[in-house]
Design a protein around this motif. Sequence first.
Motif, PDB file in Angstrom:
ATOM      1  N   TYR A  25       0.775  -1.260   0.045  1.00  0.00           N
ATOM      2  CA  TYR A  25       0.101  -0.120   0.067  1.00  0.00           C
ATOM      3  C   TYR A  25       0.893   1.350   0.034  1.00  0.00           C
ATOM      4  CZ  TYR A  25      -2.801   4.025   1.605  1.00  0.00           C
ATOM      5  OH  TYR A  25      -3.582   4.895   1.986  1.00  0.00           O
ATOM      6  N   TYR A  26       1.848   1.332   0.727  1.00  0.00           N
ATOM      7  CA  TYR A  26       2.728   2.369   1.029  1.00  0.00           C
ATOM      8  C   TYR A  26       3.600   2.526  -0.319  1.00  0.00           C
ATOM      9  CZ  TYR A  26       1.323   4.205   5.728  1.00  0.00           C
ATOM     10  OH  TYR A  26       0.922   4.820   6.788  1.00  0.00           O
ATOM     11  N   ARG A  27       3.991   1.450  -0.715  1.00  0.00           N
ATOM     12  CA  ARG A  27       4.694   1.747  -1.955  1.00  0.00           C
ATOM     13  C   ARG A  27       4.162   2.079  -2.993  1.00  0.00           C
ATOM     14  NH1 ARG A  27       6.387  -3.609  -2.585  1.00  0.00           N
ATOM     15  NH2 ARG A  27       4.583  -4.008  -3.923  1.00  0.00           N
ATOM     16  N   THR A  29       0.815   3.456  -3.226  1.00  0.00           N
ATOM     17  CA  THR A  29       0.095   4.761  -3.283  1.00  0.00           C
ATOM     18  C   THR A  29       0.859   6.018  -2.998  1.00  0.00           C
ATOM     19  OG1 THR A  29      -1.639   3.720  -2.177  1.00  0.00           O
ATOM     20  CG2 THR A  29      -1.830   5.747  -1.797  1.00  0.00           C
ATOM     21  N   PHE A  30       2.225   5.863  -2.294  1.00  0.00           N
ATOM     22  CA  PHE A  30       3.015   7.065  -1.821  1.00  0.00           C
ATOM     23  C   PHE A  30       4.344   6.769  -2.631  1.00  0.00           C
ATOM     24  CE2 PHE A  30      -0.044   6.643   1.688  1.00  0.00           C
ATOM     25  CZ  PHE A  30      -0.689   7.736   1.309  1.00  0.00           C
ATOM     26  N   ALA A  32       6.720   5.082  -1.205  1.00  0.00           N
ATOM     27  CA  ALA A  32       7.748   4.991  -0.007  1.00  0.00           C
ATOM     28  C   ALA A  32       8.169   3.422   0.029  1.00  0.00           C
ATOM     29  CB  ALA A  32       6.815   5.104   1.353  1.00  0.00           C
ATOM     30  N   LEU A  50       9.728   2.334   6.802  1.00  0.00           N
ATOM     31  CA  LEU A  50       9.681   3.120   5.480  1.00  0.00           C
ATOM     32  C   LEU A  50      10.240   4.650   5.960  1.00  0.00           C
ATOM     33  CD1 LEU A  50       6.122   2.430   4.614  1.00  0.00           C
ATOM     34  CD2 LEU A  50       8.096   1.156   3.875  1.00  0.00           C
TER      35      LEU A  50
END
Length: 136
Positions: A25-27, A29-30, A32, A50
Motif C-alpha cells: 500500500y505504501y509503495r 500509493t506513496f 515509499a 519506510l
Amino acid sequence: MTQSLLTEIDHVAIAVRDLEAAIAYYRDTFGAEVVHRERVDSDGVEEALLEVADSYVQLLTPTTDTSPVAKYLETKGEGLHHVGYRVADCAAALQSVKDHGGRTIDDAPRPGSRGTTVAFVHPKGAFGTLIELVQE
Ligand code: CO
C-alpha cells in the motif's frame, strides 16, 4: 526555556495484520520504500521501516499470538500503535518520566531494532499514547 529531551520524531508505528499488504500500500500509493526489515522475537513482532525524511513509518505485525501487538489488534484493530521519539540519552529521558510521576513499561533502557537503545512509557499517564524513547 530548557532544551527538549525529544530531538526528533524517530518513527510512527502502525499495527497491521498483513505486513506485505501494508508495505505494498505504501509503495504503490506513496512510492515509499522499505529501508529496513527486522524480526524482533523478544517483542514478538516483525517490522518494516519506510523512510520519511529523517523519520520512519514503522509497520508492525505480530509474529506470535501472545505478542502485545497481537493483543492490540484484537482489542483495538489496526492503526496507530505508538510514537517513537528520538532522544540523546534514553536513560535520562526515562528518568525524567519517573521523576514526573509517569508510568514506564521498561524499567531501564534495553536494545531495540536497528541497534538502537529504547524504553517504552505507558500510555496511562501519557495522555493515551504509547511512547517509545529511541536513542540511536
Ligand atoms: Co517502535
